[in-house]
Design a protein around this motif. Sequence first.
Motif, PDB file in Angstrom:
ATOM      1  N   VAL A  97       0.773  -1.142   0.634  1.00  8.09           N
ATOM      2  CA  VAL A  97      -0.357   0.057  -0.125  1.00  8.09           C
ATOM      3  C   VAL A  97       0.490   1.443  -0.075  1.00  8.09           C
ATOM      4  O   VAL A  97       1.998   1.565   0.544  1.00  8.09           O
ATOM      5  N   GLU A  98       1.007   2.062  -1.122  1.00  4.14           N
ATOM      6  CA  GLU A  98       1.132   3.053  -0.753  1.00  4.14           C
ATOM      7  C   GLU A  98       0.065   4.164  -0.780  1.00  4.14           C
ATOM      8  O   GLU A  98      -0.598   4.572  -0.892  1.00  4.14           O
ATOM      9  N   VAL A  99       1.116   4.937   0.510  1.00  3.74           N
ATOM     10  CA  VAL A  99       0.200   6.624   1.193  1.00  3.74           C
ATOM     11  C   VAL A  99       1.570   7.219   1.017  1.00  3.74           C
ATOM     12  O   VAL A  99       2.246   7.523   1.227  1.00  3.74           O
ATOM     13  N   THR A 100       0.340   8.252   0.710  1.00  2.32           N
ATOM     14  CA  THR A 100       1.422  10.697   1.254  1.00  2.32           C
ATOM     15  C   THR A 100       1.266  10.952   2.132  1.00  2.32           C
ATOM     16  O   THR A 100      -0.312  11.316   2.450  1.00  2.32           O
ATOM     17  N   LEU A 101       2.634  11.627   2.460  1.00  2.00           N
ATOM     18  CA  LEU A 101       1.929  12.686   3.758  1.00  2.00           C
ATOM     19  C   LEU A 101       2.628  13.723   2.787  1.00  2.00           C
ATOM     20  O   LEU A 101       3.894  13.868   1.920  1.00  2.00           O
ATOM     21  N   ASN A 102       2.315  14.553   3.124  1.00  2.00           N
ATOM     22  CA  ASN A 102       2.638  16.283   2.686  1.00  2.00           C
ATOM     23  C   ASN A 102       3.064  16.935   3.632  1.00  2.00           C
ATOM     24  O   ASN A 102       2.914  17.091   4.893  1.00  2.00           O
ATOM     25  N   PHE A 103       4.091  16.903   3.966  1.00  2.00           N
ATOM     26  CA  PHE A 103       5.218  17.708   4.428  1.00  2.00           C
ATOM     27  C   PHE A 103       5.641  19.311   4.467  1.00  2.00           C
ATOM     28  O   PHE A 103       5.722  19.670   2.846  1.00  2.00           O
ATOM     29  N   ILE A 104       5.562  19.762   4.568  1.00  2.00           N
ATOM     30  CA  ILE A 104       5.845  21.274   4.608  1.00  2.00           C
ATOM     31  C   ILE A 104       6.735  21.776   5.981  1.00  2.00           C
ATOM     32  O   ILE A 104       7.286  21.534   6.757  1.00  2.00           O
ATOM     33  N   VAL A 105       7.864  22.820   4.535  1.00  2.00           N
ATOM     34  CA  VAL A 105       9.218  22.754   5.070  1.00  2.00           C
ATOM     35  C   VAL A 105       9.023  24.117   6.196  1.00  2.00           C
ATOM     36  O   VAL A 105       8.792  25.004   5.376  1.00  2.00           O
ATOM     37  N   THR A 106       9.399  23.846   7.397  1.00  2.00           N
ATOM     38  CA  THR A 106       9.680  24.944   8.478  1.00  2.00           C
ATOM     39  C   THR A 106      10.124  25.480   8.893  1.00  2.00           C
ATOM     40  O   THR A 106      10.432  27.023   9.834  1.00  2.00           O
ATOM     41  N   SER A 107      12.347  25.313   8.872  1.00  6.98           N
ATOM     42  CA  SER A 107      12.788  25.248   9.278  1.00  6.98           C
ATOM     43  C   SER A 107      14.429  24.968   8.351  1.00  6.98           C
ATOM     44  O   SER A 107      13.910  24.155   7.434  1.00  6.98           O
ATOM     45  N   ASN A 108      15.027  26.200   8.625  1.00  7.76           N
ATOM     46  CA  ASN A 108      16.659  25.216   8.189  1.00  7.76           C
ATOM     47  C   ASN A 108      17.061  24.192   7.971  1.00  7.76           C
ATOM     48  O   ASN A 108      16.886  23.899   9.944  1.00  7.76           O
ATOM     49  N   GLY A 109      18.759  24.135   7.472  1.00  7.51           N
ATOM     50  CA  GLY A 109      19.083  22.843   8.630  1.00  7.51           C
ATOM     51  C   GLY A 109      18.442  21.792   7.598  1.00  7.51           C
ATOM     52  O   GLY A 109      18.468  21.782   6.748  1.00  7.51           O
ATOM     53  N   SER A 110      19.102  20.732   8.461  1.00  6.47           N
ATOM     54  CA  SER A 110      18.603  19.366   7.778  1.00  6.47           C
ATOM     55  C   SER A 110      17.280  18.597   8.471  1.00  6.47           C
ATOM     56  O   SER A 110      17.078  18.550  10.035  1.00  6.47           O
ATOM     57  N   TYR A 111      15.704  17.588   8.008  1.00  3.93           N
ATOM     58  CA  TYR A 111      15.143  17.308   8.855  1.00  3.93           C
ATOM     59  C   TYR A 111      15.772  16.031   8.489  1.00  3.93           C
ATOM     60  O   TYR A 111      16.433  15.187   7.528  1.00  3.93           O
ATOM     61  N   ILE A 112      15.864  15.276   9.779  1.00  2.00           N
ATOM     62  CA  ILE A 112      16.384  13.939  10.086  1.00  2.00           C
ATOM     63  C   ILE A 112      14.572  12.576  10.302  1.00  2.00           C
ATOM     64  O   ILE A 112      14.193  12.810  11.001  1.00  2.00           O
ATOM     65  N   PHE A 113      14.267  12.180   8.878  1.00  2.00           N
ATOM     66  CA  PHE A 113      13.175  11.621   8.710  1.00  2.00           C
ATOM     67  C   PHE A 113      13.606  10.233   9.744  1.00  2.00           C
ATOM     68  O   PHE A 113      14.622   9.046   8.826  1.00  2.00           O
ATOM     69  N   LYS A 114      12.812   9.471  10.739  1.00  2.00           N
ATOM     70  CA  LYS A 114      12.683   7.504  11.054  1.00  2.00           C
ATOM     71  C   LYS A 114      11.499   7.243  11.275  1.00  2.00           C
ATOM     72  O   LYS A 114      10.649   7.910  11.087  1.00  2.00           O
ATOM     73  N   PHE A 115      12.006   6.599   9.829  1.00  2.00           N
ATOM     74  CA  PHE A 115      10.415   5.718   9.640  1.00  2.00           C
ATOM     75  C   PHE A 115       9.999   4.230  10.241  1.00  2.00           C
ATOM     76  O   PHE A 115      11.733   3.731  10.184  1.00  2.00           O
ATOM     77  N   TRP A 116       9.787   4.346  11.123  1.00  2.00           N
ATOM     78  CA  TRP A 116       9.208   3.225  11.806  1.00  2.00           C
ATOM     79  C   TRP A 116       8.925   1.443  10.922  1.00  2.00           C
ATOM     80  O   TRP A 116       8.466   1.629  10.292  1.00  2.00           O
ATOM     81  N   GLN A 117      10.220   0.741  10.829  1.00  2.00           N
ATOM     82  CA  GLN A 117      10.229  -0.627  10.073  1.00  2.00           C
ATOM     83  C   GLN A 117      10.042  -2.324  10.956  1.00  2.00           C
ATOM     84  O   GLN A 117      10.042  -2.629  10.697  1.00  2.00           O
ATOM     85  N   GLY A 118       9.193  -1.475  12.425  1.00  2.00           N
ATOM     86  CA  GLY A 118       9.050  -2.601  12.736  1.00  2.00           C
ATOM     87  C   GLY A 118       9.961  -3.134  14.471  1.00  2.00           C
ATOM     88  O   GLY A 118      10.959  -2.038  14.290  1.00  2.00           O
ATOM     89  N   ASP A 119      10.054  -4.348  14.550  1.00  2.00           N
ATOM     90  CA  ASP A 119      10.426  -4.560  16.459  1.00  2.00           C
ATOM     91  C   ASP A 119      11.357  -5.510  15.336  1.00  2.00           C
ATOM     92  O   ASP A 119      11.031  -6.837  15.392  1.00  2.00           O
ATOM     93  N   ASP A 120      12.961  -5.492  16.087  1.00  2.00           N
ATOM     94  CA  ASP A 120      14.008  -6.830  16.322  1.00  2.00           C
ATOM     95  C   ASP A 120      14.028  -7.638  17.238  1.00  2.00           C
ATOM     96  O   ASP A 120      12.830  -7.825  17.800  1.00  2.00           O
ATOM     97  N   ASP A 121      14.067  -8.504  16.964  1.00  2.00           N
ATOM     98  CA  ASP A 121      13.934  -9.996  17.558  1.00  2.00           C
ATOM     99  C   ASP A 121      14.378 -10.550  19.504  1.00  2.00           C
ATOM    100  O   ASP A 121      13.748 -10.132  20.565  1.00  2.00           O
ATOM    101  N   ASN A 122      14.790  -8.254  19.754  1.00  2.00           N
ATOM    102  CA  ASN A 122      15.509  -7.784  21.362  1.00  2.00           C
ATOM    103  C   ASN A 122      14.109  -6.797  21.161  1.00  2.00           C
ATOM    104  O   ASN A 122      13.724  -6.454  22.695  1.00  2.00           O
ATOM    105  N   GLY A 123      13.430  -6.856  20.792  1.00  2.00           N
ATOM    106  CA  GLY A 123      12.189  -5.828  21.175  1.00  2.00           C
ATOM    107  C   GLY A 123      12.353  -4.695  21.082  1.00  2.00           C
ATOM    108  O   GLY A 123      11.490  -3.647  21.119  1.00  2.00           O
TER     109      GLY A 123
END
Length: 136
Positions: A97-123
């Motif tokens: 499934v593909e879904v779209t997030l519309n992101f508005i850039v509101t500050s300078n510098g870099s943005y770091i995106f962390k997309f959750w990919q689940g838990d590993d074997d240790n939780g």
Amino acid sequence: MKRVIALCLTLLFFASCSVDDDGANYSFEILPVESVDMPTEFVLGETYPITISYFRPSTCYAFRDFYYLKELNERTVAPINYVFEDDNCETLTDELVEVTLNFIVTSNGSYIFKFWQGDDDNGESQFLTIEVPVVE
């Protein structure tokens, strides 16, 4: 006479209420991100579509919204799905499934995106981390 009408309306009101809920029963579940399509750079003040792909486990899942946590210039993102309690669900194996997030850039510098990919074997939560600079 007014008291009798008020009493009748009150009784009618309480009699029409039902404690049985015939609506759909559902819960919410955050699903792991499979892949992301996003720009390599942003311009301040612009809006960018970020396409997020995830696997839908069964026909009882439907996209609702995004889990979206904002901490300074770091964003944690994951798709939230309705999970309908239904006996007629079909298990799906490869429905991306593909879904779209519309992101508005509101500050300078870099943005770091962390997309959750689940838990590993240790939780421990695993993330697809993407840094996107903001250019002028």
